[in-house]
Design a protein around this motif. Sequence first.
Motif, PDB file in Angstrom:
ATOM      1  N   LEU A 196       0.815  -1.208   0.000  1.00 47.19           N
ATOM      2  CA  LEU A 196       0.000   0.000   0.000  1.00 47.19           C
ATOM      3  C   LEU A 196       0.844   1.250   0.000  1.00 47.19           C
ATOM      4  O   LEU A 196       0.462   2.273  -0.556  1.00 47.19           O
ATOM      5  CB  LEU A 196      -0.925  -0.001   1.234  1.00 47.19           C
ATOM      6  CG  LEU A 196      -1.929   1.152   1.327  1.00 47.19           C
ATOM      7  CD1 LEU A 196      -2.856   1.114   0.122  1.00 47.19           C
ATOM      8  CD2 LEU A 196      -2.718   1.065   2.632  1.00 47.19           C
ATOM      9  N   HIS A 221      -7.772  -2.755  -3.508  1.00 47.55           N
ATOM     10  CA  HIS A 221      -7.151  -2.881  -2.197  1.00 47.55           C
ATOM     11  C   HIS A 221      -7.522  -4.226  -1.582  1.00 47.55           C
ATOM     12  O   HIS A 221      -8.691  -4.592  -1.522  1.00 47.55           O
ATOM     13  CB  HIS A 221      -7.606  -1.738  -1.277  1.00 47.55           C
ATOM     14  CG  HIS A 221      -6.955  -1.806   0.068  1.00 47.55           C
ATOM     15  ND1 HIS A 221      -7.687  -1.879   1.234  1.00 47.55           N
ATOM     16  CD2 HIS A 221      -5.646  -1.840   0.431  1.00 47.55           C
ATOM     17  CE1 HIS A 221      -6.853  -1.941   2.262  1.00 47.55           C
ATOM     18  NE2 HIS A 221      -5.601  -1.909   1.793  1.00 47.55           N
ATOM     19  N   LEU A 264      -2.081  -3.205  -2.750  1.00 44.16           N
ATOM     20  CA  LEU A 264      -2.904  -2.581  -3.791  1.00 44.16           C
ATOM     21  C   LEU A 264      -2.591  -3.285  -5.113  1.00 44.16           C
ATOM     22  O   LEU A 264      -1.456  -3.255  -5.581  1.00 44.16           O
ATOM     23  CB  LEU A 264      -2.591  -1.083  -3.900  1.00 44.16           C
ATOM     24  CG  LEU A 264      -3.484  -0.280  -4.862  1.00 44.16           C
ATOM     25  CD1 LEU A 264      -4.917  -0.228  -4.329  1.00 44.16           C
ATOM     26  CD2 LEU A 264      -2.934   1.131  -5.025  1.00 44.16           C
TER      27      LEU A 264
END
Length: 272
Positions: A22, A31, A56
């Motif tokens: 992330l 996500h 992600l």
Amino acid sequence: MMRNSAIPRLLLGLLVCAASPLFAAEKDGVHVCIGADHVVRHAPGAACRSGEASYLLAEEKGDIDAPEQKDADKELRELKDKLNALSERVANVERAGHDSGKAATSRVMAPFEVLDPSGKAIFRVTANAADQERTDSAPILIARMPESGNYWLRMRSKAGAEALDLGMTPVGQGYLLAYDPTQGKARGLFGWRGVNIFDSGGVEAATLMTGSAGGGQMILSKDNKLMVEAGSTGEGRGVVRVGPFFTCTGNRLANGMGTADCIMGRLSGSIK
């Protein structure tokens, strides 16, 4: 646990790109959170549960090139390059012909055929020997003579019957052979030495040629036997002989009368 509806999308994302943490600079993507049990869980927000790692996944983009697409693009570029090179070569040939004042020569590599609107061959050219092409159905055929390497042209009628042969002997003497279309046999031979006519059995029946003395000579035959021969001697006398047997002394009957079987002309009124 991951929602079932998100599985196809996530798998597709995993195929086209690698997952990134992330804290990476990615802003667009899907996500997900991965816990100690290694289960991937879709998290719509930006936060994960305590003890889970946040990732992600980049979404599939329209501009991502599959290997197959890259190969196709490469082949297309190569084809365009070849086409451009060929166009340039044609342009150079045309320019050369224009500059020299002569039209560019067109060439066709044998074998090739000329077809009618229905797709049937009208004219065929081959580098094969003529005896290998006798069964070819093209009305006009050009092939190589096996004995000499000279080329030979054959013509057939609409019905497929032999009509004409145009060729050369092994020593290069040209000839034209005409066929009887009803029997498929040669009936006339036209060459540099003269003309020969054949009977229905293919036996020579008439000949017109230049004799050994230099003048014209005619020979008429029947059943392969000489019947009439006419020509000239080296000194310039005309001679006619009739057969099938001749002695040049004449045929005498019992009453003493008869007819000559040889005739010879005179020179300047002489009887000799």
